[in-house]
Design a protein around this motif. Structure first.
Motif, PDB file in Angstrom:
ATOM      1  N   GLN A   1     -38.992  75.124  14.052  1.00 55.96           N
ATOM      2  CA  GLN A   1     -37.953  74.467  13.255  1.00 55.96           C
ATOM      3  C   GLN A   1     -36.606  74.788  13.889  1.00 55.96           C
ATOM      4  O   GLN A   1     -36.365  75.932  14.300  1.00 55.96           O
ATOM      5  CB  GLN A   1     -37.996  74.972  11.816  1.00 55.96           C
ATOM      6  N   VAL A   2     -35.734  73.797  13.974  1.00 57.15           N
ATOM      7  CA  VAL A   2     -34.465  73.969  14.694  1.00 57.15           C
ATOM      8  C   VAL A   2     -33.279  73.636  13.794  1.00 57.15           C
ATOM      9  O   VAL A   2     -33.266  72.618  13.098  1.00 57.15           O
ATOM     10  CB  VAL A   2     -34.427  73.087  15.963  1.00 57.15           C
ATOM     11  N   LEU A   3     -32.283  74.510  13.844  1.00 60.02           N
ATOM     12  CA  LEU A   3     -30.993  74.292  13.177  1.00 60.02           C
ATOM     13  C   LEU A   3     -29.960  73.997  14.259  1.00 60.02           C
ATOM     14  O   LEU A   3     -29.774  74.785  15.182  1.00 60.02           O
ATOM     15  CB  LEU A   3     -30.602  75.550  12.393  1.00 60.02           C
ATOM     16  N   ARG A   4     -29.273  72.869  14.164  1.00 61.96           N
ATOM     17  CA  ARG A   4     -28.262  72.485  15.136  1.00 61.96           C
ATOM     18  C   ARG A   4     -26.867  72.771  14.587  1.00 61.96           C
ATOM     19  O   ARG A   4     -26.500  72.272  13.524  1.00 61.96           O
ATOM     20  CB  ARG A   4     -28.404  70.997  15.484  1.00 61.96           C
ATOM     21  N   ILE A   5     -26.087  73.548  15.351  1.00 60.97           N
ATOM     22  CA  ILE A   5     -24.692  73.850  15.003  1.00 60.97           C
ATOM     23  C   ILE A   5     -23.860  73.532  16.243  1.00 60.97           C
ATOM     24  O   ILE A   5     -23.767  74.336  17.170  1.00 60.97           O
ATOM     25  CB  ILE A   5     -24.499  75.327  14.594  1.00 60.97           C
ATOM     26  N   TYR A   6     -23.250  72.356  16.275  1.00 60.69           N
ATOM     27  CA  TYR A   6     -22.570  71.892  17.476  1.00 60.69           C
ATOM     28  C   TYR A   6     -21.044  71.963  17.328  1.00 60.69           C
ATOM     29  O   TYR A   6     -20.503  71.871  16.230  1.00 60.69           O
ATOM     30  CB  TYR A   6     -22.985  70.462  17.800  1.00 60.69           C
ATOM     31  N   ASP A   7     -20.379  72.121  18.477  1.00 59.26           N
ATOM     32  CA  ASP A   7     -18.926  72.116  18.579  1.00 59.26           C
ATOM     33  C   ASP A   7     -18.295  73.280  17.813  1.00 59.26           C
ATOM     34  O   ASP A   7     -17.435  73.090  16.954  1.00 59.26           O
ATOM     35  CB  ASP A   7     -18.363  70.769  18.097  1.00 59.26           C
ATOM     36  N   VAL A   8     -18.727  74.499  18.136  1.00 52.51           N
ATOM     37  CA  VAL A   8     -18.184  75.699  17.489  1.00 52.51           C
ATOM     38  C   VAL A   8     -17.684  76.679  18.555  1.00 52.51           C
ATOM     39  O   VAL A   8     -17.863  77.894  18.451  1.00 52.51           O
ATOM     40  CB  VAL A   8     -19.231  76.380  16.569  1.00 52.51           C
ATOM     41  N   GLY A   9     -17.055  76.145  19.592  1.00 52.09           N
ATOM     42  CA  GLY A   9     -16.584  76.979  20.693  1.00 52.09           C
ATOM     43  C   GLY A   9     -15.370  77.809  20.348  1.00 52.09           C
ATOM     44  O   GLY A   9     -14.757  77.670  19.280  1.00 52.09           O
ATOM     45  N   VAL A  10     -14.976  78.656  21.307  1.00 46.08           N
ATOM     46  CA  VAL A  10     -13.930  79.646  21.048  1.00 46.08           C
ATOM     47  C   VAL A  10     -12.537  79.023  20.952  1.00 46.08           C
ATOM     48  O   VAL A  10     -11.597  79.689  20.497  1.00 46.08           O
ATOM     49  CB  VAL A  10     -13.938  80.742  22.133  1.00 46.08           C
ATOM     50  N   ALA A  11     -12.380  77.763  21.338  1.00 41.94           N
ATOM     51  CA  ALA A  11     -11.072  77.122  21.204  1.00 41.94           C
ATOM     52  C   ALA A  11     -10.683  76.931  19.742  1.00 41.94           C
ATOM     53  O   ALA A  11      -9.499  76.799  19.415  1.00 41.94           O
ATOM     54  CB  ALA A  11     -11.070  75.768  21.926  1.00 41.94           C
ATOM     55  N   GLY A  12     -11.666  76.933  18.869  1.00 41.67           N
ATOM     56  CA  GLY A  12     -11.434  76.873  17.414  1.00 41.67           C
ATOM     57  C   GLY A  12     -12.452  77.771  16.755  1.00 41.67           C
ATOM     58  O   GLY A  12     -13.381  77.298  16.091  1.00 41.67           O
ATOM     59  N   ILE A  13     -12.313  79.063  16.950  1.00 45.82           N
ATOM     60  CA  ILE A  13     -13.393  79.996  16.612  1.00 45.82           C
ATOM     61  C   ILE A  13     -13.641  80.094  15.109  1.00 45.82           C
ATOM     62  O   ILE A  13     -14.713  80.552  14.675  1.00 45.82           O
ATOM     63  CB  ILE A  13     -13.085  81.387  17.208  1.00 45.82           C
ATOM     64  N   HIS A  14     -12.690  79.637  14.293  1.00 38.41           N
ATOM     65  CA  HIS A  14     -12.900  79.626  12.841  1.00 38.41           C
ATOM     66  C   HIS A  14     -14.080  78.726  12.472  1.00 38.41           C
ATOM     67  O   HIS A  14     -14.748  78.942  11.460  1.00 38.41           O
ATOM     68  CB  HIS A  14     -11.639  79.146  12.121  1.00 38.41           C
ATOM     69  N   ARG A  15     -14.364  77.716  13.318  1.00 41.68           N
ATOM     70  CA  ARG A  15     -15.510  76.823  13.081  1.00 41.68           C
ATOM     71  C   ARG A  15     -16.810  77.606  13.184  1.00 41.68           C
ATOM     72  O   ARG A  15     -17.770  77.355  12.446  1.00 41.68           O
ATOM     73  CB  ARG A  15     -15.490  75.669  14.079  1.00 41.68           C
ATOM     74  N   LEU A  16     -16.862  78.541  14.136  1.00 38.42           N
ATOM     75  CA  LEU A  16     -18.044  79.386  14.305  1.00 38.42           C
ATOM     76  C   LEU A  16     -18.172  80.382  13.157  1.00 38.42           C
ATOM     77  O   LEU A  16     -19.269  80.581  12.620  1.00 38.42           O
ATOM     78  CB  LEU A  16     -17.966  80.135  15.634  1.00 38.42           C
TER      79      LEU A  16
END
Length: 248
Positions: A143-158
């Motif tokens: 089973q896979v969970l996709r979390i895309y576009d959470v890079g360090v340029a906007g680390i609050h997203r991560l």
């Protein structure tokens, strides 16, 4: 078909001894002249044969996929082109193709997916490699969970997704540019992180070498690194870890 099935068919009189002998000869692998299809790989490693489609001729690839279709077997192909898909699908209607990951597969319906693997990317341009990893893992039963576009340029997203990501048994972190995402993730979770450098970035990224070196030199513990753009390798390794975790 396995040995027990062949022997049972001989016992029932469904096939002759000579035909059974021929089938037994083909059990380890099928010699197609230009290719030898490994029938025992799943017995040895738990994973079936995988086809690297890039640079293969359309005719060769069609014969390989036709063999699996005739045997009612699943097969996963990586780095396939749209032209290869169009050529093969004209003969094998069950074939499936994803143009983002370039996965070309024959897959049985209603597959059970267990455990959990999180696949994360630094940016949206990393998604094709991430999708290769995600779809490989799903093909092999994770089973896979996709979390895309959470890079360090906007680390609050991560940060907003860390609790969700940490529920996975294994994390795949895909990033280009400076490749910082896996190190940041590894410092925030208690799960193994598989780092995948991508060839995304400006000139000094050297087609992914910059991200690769960052990931190899990370001071965060618990990181393993696969080759540049190797989503397949990451998905395979993550599935092995996920399988071990679900057995406990």
């Amino acid at each position: 078909m396995n040995i027990n099935q062949i022997l049972e068919q001989v016992k029932q009189g469904d096939i002759s001894i000579n035909e059974a002998e021929q089938r037994l000869k083909e059990l380890p692998y099928k010699d197609m002249g230009f290719a030898r299809i490994d029938h025992h790989r799943k017995l040895r490693s738990g994973f079936g044969e995988v086809i690297f489609c890039q640079s293969k001729t359309n005719d060769h690839l069609l014969k390989i996929y036709q063999h699996f279709a005739d045997e009612n077997l699943e097969v996963l192909g990586t780095r396939a082109s749209a032209d290869q898909y169009n050529y093969i699908s004209a003969q094998i209607s069950e074939i499936e193709y994803d143009p983002i990951s370039r996965i070309l597969k024959l897959e049985k319906a209603n597959k059970n997916h267990t455990g959990l693997i999180a696949v994360c990317t630094g940016g949206t341009t990393d998604i094709p490699v991430a999708e290769e990893a995600a779809q490989v893992a799903e093909f092999f039963g994770s089973q896979v969970l996709r979390i895309y576009d959470v890079g360090v340029a906007g680390i609050h997203r991560l940060f907003s997704k860390i609790e969700e990501i940490n529920k996975a048994n294994c994390i795949i972190a895909v990033a280009g540019m400076e490749g910082a995402l896996p190190g940041v993730l590894a410092g925030m979770v208690d799960k193994p992180v598989i780092a995948v450098p991508t060839s995304i970035g400006y000139g000094a990224c050297f087609n992914g070498i910059s991200a690769l070196l960052t990931m190899l030199n990370s001071c965060a513990e618990g990181i393993s690194v696969v080759n540049i753009d190797n989503g397949f390798g990451a998905g395979y390794l993550a599935t092995q870890i996920n399988r071990l975790a679900t057995k406990i």
